[in-house]
Design an enzyme around this catalytic site. Structure first.
Site, short mmCIF file in Angstrom:
data_model
loop_
_atom_site.label_atom_id
_atom_site.label_comp_id
_atom_site.label_asym_id
_atom_site.label_seq_id
_atom_site.Cartn_x
_atom_site.Cartn_y
_atom_site.Cartn_z
N PRO A 293 0.84 -1.20 0.00
CG PRO A 293 0.04 -0.99 2.18
CD PRO A 293 0.80 -1.92 1.29
CG ASP A 464 4.89 -1.28 3.13
OD1 ASP A 464 3.67 -1.18 3.37
OD2 ASP A 464 5.48 -2.38 3.03
CG HIS A 465 -0.08 3.74 5.19
ND1 HIS A 465 0.05 3.87 6.56
CD2 HIS A 465 -0.77 4.82 4.78
CE1 HIS A 465 -0.54 4.99 6.95
NE2 HIS A 465 -1.04 5.59 5.89
NE ARG A 466 2.74 -4.09 3.44
CZ ARG A 466 3.29 -5.06 2.72
NH1 ARG A 466 2.67 -6.23 2.59
NH2 ARG A 466 4.46 -4.88 2.13
#
Length: 492
Positions: A293, A464-466
């Site tokens: 994401p 990376d939004h994770r």
């Protein structure tokens, strides 16, 4: 009694699974010694020359140029003494590929295995025979290509030298594109305007789908430019069917292209087979885009102080430091201040790295590669500059080792030298962030109540939004901006 040895695709690095044969440097019947470079193999990132683990005579070539083989699969057979074709056929039929790429797979010193395996289909490749009558290039072009001093000292592969001799081409007239400035088979073909087919099936002479068949009428007497004649041959266009518009009534390249459009109904185009590098880029970036994401955060950075510091270090102190070297150093400093960006996401945890290893995107022929500068945090700017220049040069020449482009913790992609104002980069798996760096351009900025000119460079962080929250990415860019606008602060 002759002993047969297997030449197989070696395993260079843990991630290597297959390689494409790009050029054989030896031919059937050639004597080879231990350590001789036999064949160029392109992996996902580099082209390496496979060396012979044994001495003897090359008695069979199995892997063809352009063929992609898995690690451990059979490329060729070497014999220590005279042997018959039946023994070679039996050796190939009974060969068992070693997918692990062990030393035995790279060069077996045993005789043919006794238990047949799921056979690697033997695709025997004979070396091209000399032209029987007329040369494969036009008379005028052939005359020009044949002229020149003795070419026996020109760095060329054995195959290229034999083809050049068969077609009366002086190697001084061939532009080398092989490794270390070597003339390859493909270079000779391009210079002569012909192509030696790799197998009888390939030499049947059928035209690609949608292209016209050449007529049987002889067109060797038609006045044309060498480029036009080569293009016509490749398109199966007979020069008798082309309307000449060139000087002195000669057929030009444009004339042939128009004839191709008339014959096929579509504009002339070429298809280029995907290289191993391009396939890997496509697969990895597709995976990154689909599974991570992404989000982007951008900031404008004024770099006039940086440019002044660079001018002083390069001019007065005699260094060779680029703006990108400053960016690399500033990223390392910012990652040490905001270590939450120097991470990788896994299914079970987030890996936090104490050392900053920066992957530097370098454009190479056919794609890009990301050599890694290790432990940047402890390096000085001159050290970073020297290391980045060395890695970039060896990336261009294809001489990087596997461990020199694997294992980075953060990536930088800089398109500023192309005048790009802004762009977004795709994260380099398995990393969690990449910085896209644009050009520094003069812009009006507000300082207090005044508008002044400043050199502004926009950078965009893809994260990376994770693993990295927006506030963390913003703090990283804030730190980066501070270091780049006050370059002396990162030298402390």
């Amino acid at each position: 009694m002759s002993t047969l040895h297997a030449l197989t695709v070696p395993k260079w690095g843990m991630s290597m699974e297959e390689g494409e044969i790009t050029e054989w440097r030896v031919a059937v019947g050639d004597k080879i010694a231990v350590g001789d470079e036999l064949v160029d193999i392109e992996t996902s990132k580099i082209v390496n020359a496979a060396e012979s683990p044994v001495a003897g005579t090359l008695v069979r070539i199995v892997g063809q140029v352009g063929q992609t083989l898995k690690v451990g699969m059979l490329m060729g057979v070497v014999a220590t003494a005279d042997t018959d074709e039946a023994a070679i056929d039996a050796f190939i039929a009974g060969f068992v590929p070693d997918a692990a790429g062990s030393a035995r797979a790279q060069g077996s010193s045993t005789q043919a295995p006794g238990t047949p395996a799921a056979a690697v289909a033997p695709a025997r490749v004979e070396q091209p025979a000399p032209a029987a009558a007329t040369p494969a290039v036009p008379t005028a072009a052939a005359s020009a290509l044949s002229e020149g001093p003795d070419d026996s000292t020109v760095n060329a592969s054995p195959v290229a030298r034999r083809i050049a001799k068969a077609h009366n081409i002086n190697l001084h007239n061939v532009t080398p594109t092989g490794r270390n400035g070597r003339v390859s088979k493909r270079d000779v073909e391009q210079a002569g305007g012909f192509r030696i087919q790799a197998s009888p099936a390939a030499s049947a002479g059928t035209a690609p789908a949608g292209q016209p068949q050449r007529s049987t009428a002889d067109d060797s007497h038609i006045p044309s430019t060498p480029v036009a004649r080569r293009l016509a041959r490749g398109l199966n266009i007979n020069l008798n069917d082309v309307t000449p518009t060139g000087r002195r009534g000669r057929v030009s390249k444009e004339d042939v292209e128009r004839a191709a459009v008339t014959a096929t109904g579509v504009a002339y185009y070429r298809e280029e087979k995907l290289s191993g590098m391009r396939k890997t880029i496509a697969a990895r970036l597709s995976e990154s885009k689909q599974t991570i994401p992404h989000y982007r955060v951008s900031v404008d950075i004024e770099i006039d102080s940086l440019l002044q510091q660079r001018a002083y270090m390069n001019g007065t102190l005699g260094h060779k430091i680029s703006v990108n070297d400053f960016v690399i150093k500033a990223c390392a400093s910012a990652l040490e201040r905001v270590p939450e960006v120097n991470v990788q996401y896994t299914q079970d945890c987030i890996r936090q790295f104490d050392q900053v290893d920066i992957s530097m995107a370098v454009a190479v022929k056919g794609g890009l590669i990301t050599p890694v500068i290790r432990n940047v945090g402890v390096m000085t700017l001159p050290q970073i500059a020297e290391e980045s220049r060395d890695l970039a040069a060896r990336a261009q020449s294809g001489s990087l080792s596997v461990d020199e482009y694997k294992g980075g913790t953060f990536s930088i992609s800089n398109l500023g030298m192309f005048g790009v104002d802004q762009f977004d980069a795709i994260i380099n798996l398995p990393q969690a962030a990449i910085l896209a760096v644009a050009a520094g351009v003069k812009k009006p900025v507000v300082r207090g109540d005044s508008i002044v000119a400043a050199t502004v460079m926009r950078v965009s962080l893809s994260a990376d939004h994770r693993a990295i929250d927006g506030a963390v990415a913003a703090r990283f860019l804030q730190a980066l901006k501070g270091f780049l606008e006050n370059p002396a602060s990162m030298l402390l």
